[in-house]
Design a protein around this motif. Sequence first.
Motif, short mmCIF file in Angstrom:
data_model
loop_
_atom_site.label_atom_id
_atom_site.label_comp_id
_atom_site.label_asym_id
_atom_site.label_seq_id
_atom_site.Cartn_x
_atom_site.Cartn_y
_atom_site.Cartn_z
N GLU A 247 2.97 3.13 13.51
CA GLU A 247 4.31 3.63 13.53
C GLU A 247 5.17 3.26 12.16
OE1 GLU A 247 8.74 3.61 15.58
OE2 GLU A 247 7.06 2.79 16.72
N ASP A 248 5.03 1.79 12.20
CA ASP A 248 5.78 1.22 11.14
C ASP A 248 5.32 1.60 9.55
OD1 ASP A 248 7.04 -0.60 12.75
OD2 ASP A 248 5.64 -2.09 12.65
N LEU A 249 3.93 1.95 9.56
CA LEU A 249 3.17 2.42 8.46
C LEU A 249 3.94 3.76 8.10
CD1 LEU A 249 1.31 1.92 5.80
CD2 LEU A 249 -0.46 2.93 7.33
N LEU B 299 0.72 -1.11 0.14
CA LEU B 299 0.09 0.08 -0.01
C LEU B 299 0.73 1.22 0.00
CD1 LEU B 299 -2.93 -1.04 2.36
CD2 LEU B 299 -3.00 -1.01 -0.15
N THR B 300 2.12 1.12 0.34
CA THR B 300 3.07 2.45 0.55
C THR B 300 3.69 2.63 -0.87
OG1 THR B 300 4.74 1.31 1.67
CG2 THR B 300 3.28 2.56 3.11
N THR B 301 3.87 1.74 -1.58
CA THR B 301 4.78 1.60 -2.75
C THR B 301 4.07 1.75 -4.28
OG1 THR B 301 5.05 -0.82 -2.73
CG2 THR B 301 6.84 0.34 -1.95
N ARG B 302 2.80 1.70 -4.18
CA ARG B 302 1.88 1.56 -5.33
C ARG B 302 1.54 3.03 -5.29
NH1 ARG B 302 4.43 -2.59 -4.92
NH2 ARG B 302 3.78 -4.68 -5.15
N CYS C 120 9.47 5.69 1.75
CA CYS C 120 9.12 5.59 0.26
C CYS C 120 9.20 7.23 -0.48
CB CYS C 120 7.85 5.21 0.08
SG CYS C 120 7.72 3.33 0.46
N ALA C 121 8.77 7.98 0.63
CA ALA C 121 8.59 9.55 -0.11
C ALA C 121 10.12 9.79 -0.55
CB ALA C 121 8.13 10.28 0.73
N ARG C 122 11.08 9.72 0.36
CA ARG C 122 12.36 9.76 0.46
C ARG C 122 13.17 9.20 -0.73
NH1 ARG C 122 13.93 13.45 4.23
NH2 ARG C 122 13.20 13.01 6.61
N ASN C 123 12.69 7.73 -1.06
CA ASN C 123 13.31 7.19 -2.02
C ASN C 123 12.84 5.44 -1.92
OD1 ASN C 123 15.13 5.40 -3.38
ND2 ASN C 123 17.03 6.57 -2.76
N THR C 124 11.66 5.67 -2.76
CA THR C 124 10.88 3.98 -2.97
C THR C 124 11.91 2.91 -3.00
OG1 THR C 124 8.95 5.16 -3.27
CG2 THR C 124 9.20 2.87 -3.98
N PRO C 125 12.97 3.17 -4.09
CA PRO C 125 13.83 2.02 -4.50
C PRO C 125 14.62 1.40 -3.20
CG PRO C 125 13.94 3.19 -6.48
CD PRO C 125 13.07 4.29 -5.20
N ALA C 126 15.14 2.48 -2.60
CA ALA C 126 15.84 2.26 -1.22
C ALA C 126 15.11 1.60 -0.23
CB ALA C 126 16.53 3.49 -0.77
N GLU D 77 -3.44 12.07 7.53
CA GLU D 77 -4.05 12.76 6.51
C GLU D 77 -2.91 13.46 5.59
OE1 GLU D 77 -6.57 16.60 7.64
OE2 GLU D 77 -7.54 14.81 8.53
N ILE D 78 -1.79 13.98 6.22
CA ILE D 78 -0.79 14.75 5.40
C ILE D 78 0.02 13.35 4.90
CG2 ILE D 78 1.33 16.00 5.65
CD1 ILE D 78 -0.13 17.66 7.84
N LEU D 79 0.35 12.33 5.52
CA LEU D 79 1.28 11.30 5.12
C LEU D 79 0.77 10.53 3.84
CD1 LEU D 79 3.56 10.36 8.18
CD2 LEU D 79 4.01 12.17 6.22
N CYS D 80 -0.66 10.27 3.95
CA CYS D 80 -1.29 9.41 3.21
C CYS D 80 -1.84 10.06 1.73
CB CYS D 80 -2.39 8.67 3.81
SG CYS D 80 -1.89 7.51 5.12
N LEU D 81 -2.09 11.70 1.91
CA LEU D 81 -2.62 12.26 0.78
C LEU D 81 -1.74 12.85 0.01
CD1 LEU D 81 -6.22 13.10 2.32
CD2 LEU D 81 -5.61 11.09 1.04
N ARG D 82 -0.64 13.37 0.51
CA ARG D 82 0.33 14.29 -0.24
C ARG D 82 0.90 13.76 -1.20
NH1 ARG D 82 -2.85 17.53 1.53
NH2 ARG D 82 -2.66 19.14 3.24
N SER D 83 1.58 14.27 -2.25
CA SER D 83 2.35 13.30 -3.31
C SER D 83 3.63 13.31 -2.61
CB SER D 83 2.66 14.36 -4.29
OG SER D 83 3.48 15.27 -3.96
N PHE D 84 4.71 12.34 -2.94
CA PHE D 84 5.83 12.15 -2.56
C PHE D 84 7.00 13.38 -2.72
CE2 PHE D 84 5.92 6.97 -2.68
CZ PHE D 84 4.94 7.20 -1.67
N PRO D 85 6.88 14.03 -3.66
CA PRO D 85 7.76 15.18 -4.04
C PRO D 85 7.35 16.31 -2.95
CG PRO D 85 7.16 14.76 -6.03
CD PRO D 85 6.47 13.69 -5.18
N GLN D 86 6.11 16.54 -2.77
CA GLN D 86 5.49 17.55 -1.84
C GLN D 86 5.89 16.98 -0.18
OE1 GLN D 86 3.84 20.19 -2.41
NE2 GLN D 86 3.62 20.73 -0.13
N LEU D 87 5.81 15.89 0.03
CA LEU D 87 6.40 15.13 1.42
C LEU D 87 7.71 15.50 1.71
CD1 LEU D 87 4.27 11.95 1.75
CD2 LEU D 87 3.85 14.26 3.10
N LYS D 88 8.56 15.21 0.81
CA LYS D 88 9.98 15.53 0.74
C LYS D 88 10.29 17.18 1.29
CE LYS D 88 13.28 13.33 -2.22
NZ LYS D 88 13.30 12.69 -3.60
#
Length: 323
Positions: A237-239, A117-120, A246-252, A199-210
């Motif tokens: 917490e894990d989620l 759910l975090t990487t798709r 993932c927002a910082r670097n999904t492949p990592a 709200e913020i971590l599940c809805l904002r885009s990854f570049p925005q979160l960075k």
Amino acid sequence: MASVWVGHRGTIRDYPGFSPSVDAEAIRKAIRGIGTDEKALINILTERTNAQRQLIVREYQAAYGKELKDDLKGDLSGHLRQLTVALVTPPAVFDAKQLKKSMKGAGTSECALIEILTTRTSRQLKEVSQAYYTVYKKSLGDDISSETSGDFRKALLTLADGRRDESLKVDELLAKKDAQILYNAGENRWGTDEDKFTEILCLRSFPQLKLTFDEYRNISQKDIEDSIKGELSGHFEDLLLAIVHCARNTPAFLAGRLHQALKGAGTDEFTLNRIMVSRSEMDLLDIRAEFKKHYGYSLYSAIKSDTSGDYEATLLKICGGDD
């Protein structure tokens, strides 16, 4: 229309001069002979994209009146069977089945739920939800609701909805505002306002979160990870940590999951198969690079030392090369 399951950094590309009927026949031969010609089978399945494999599946059914996956199941065993069946499954259906598996039986495999759910992307998750309903006649949300609870459940449901913003544009004012909201919801108060984090971590885009995480650091003199660890606990917490990663670097993040799956006693084939298959046309090249960077040896060599036989051979073909 481009498939939402194909990126630019995969290890598997369309096979030139592809003929579904030639491949279906070759596979049938490989399966029908005395003993299975695994090598021929593996070569075809790992050198065709999923879109091409779906055409082989159709052709196979038309020519022989049988489902290719059933013939593979009947003919192969163990991890090789699971891996080849995964390869002939459409990506959205594969994810749906993995989600179902991680919620089935005794206990829930929260790690797998979190990882999928975090990487798709939102568009991928919409397809997964549809596939889930088609296969199980139940909504993904209902199953998540009955298998999880609390803030963890709320956040998973928000992710499963596929509503994360996908735009690449970032808004600096919003990042400042969100960072302040996160600070006020955690570090700056007694108790934590978990909903704001969700709200913020599940809805904002990854570049925005960075950008938000940079702002957060300015406000609180702390990394968001440290605040999450200090303020929250358990699967929630894990989620959230997974989302930050993932927002910082999904492949990592996925390289880390593969490293976990391959190190120590026993291999976690459930995770290994899922990541290798689901990222083989998306970003497996980047995952390989991150793996090498973080662990000092290649993903290829890790697979080689941890698996064996035709199963190993198939994984190495998907891996696509040594770094």
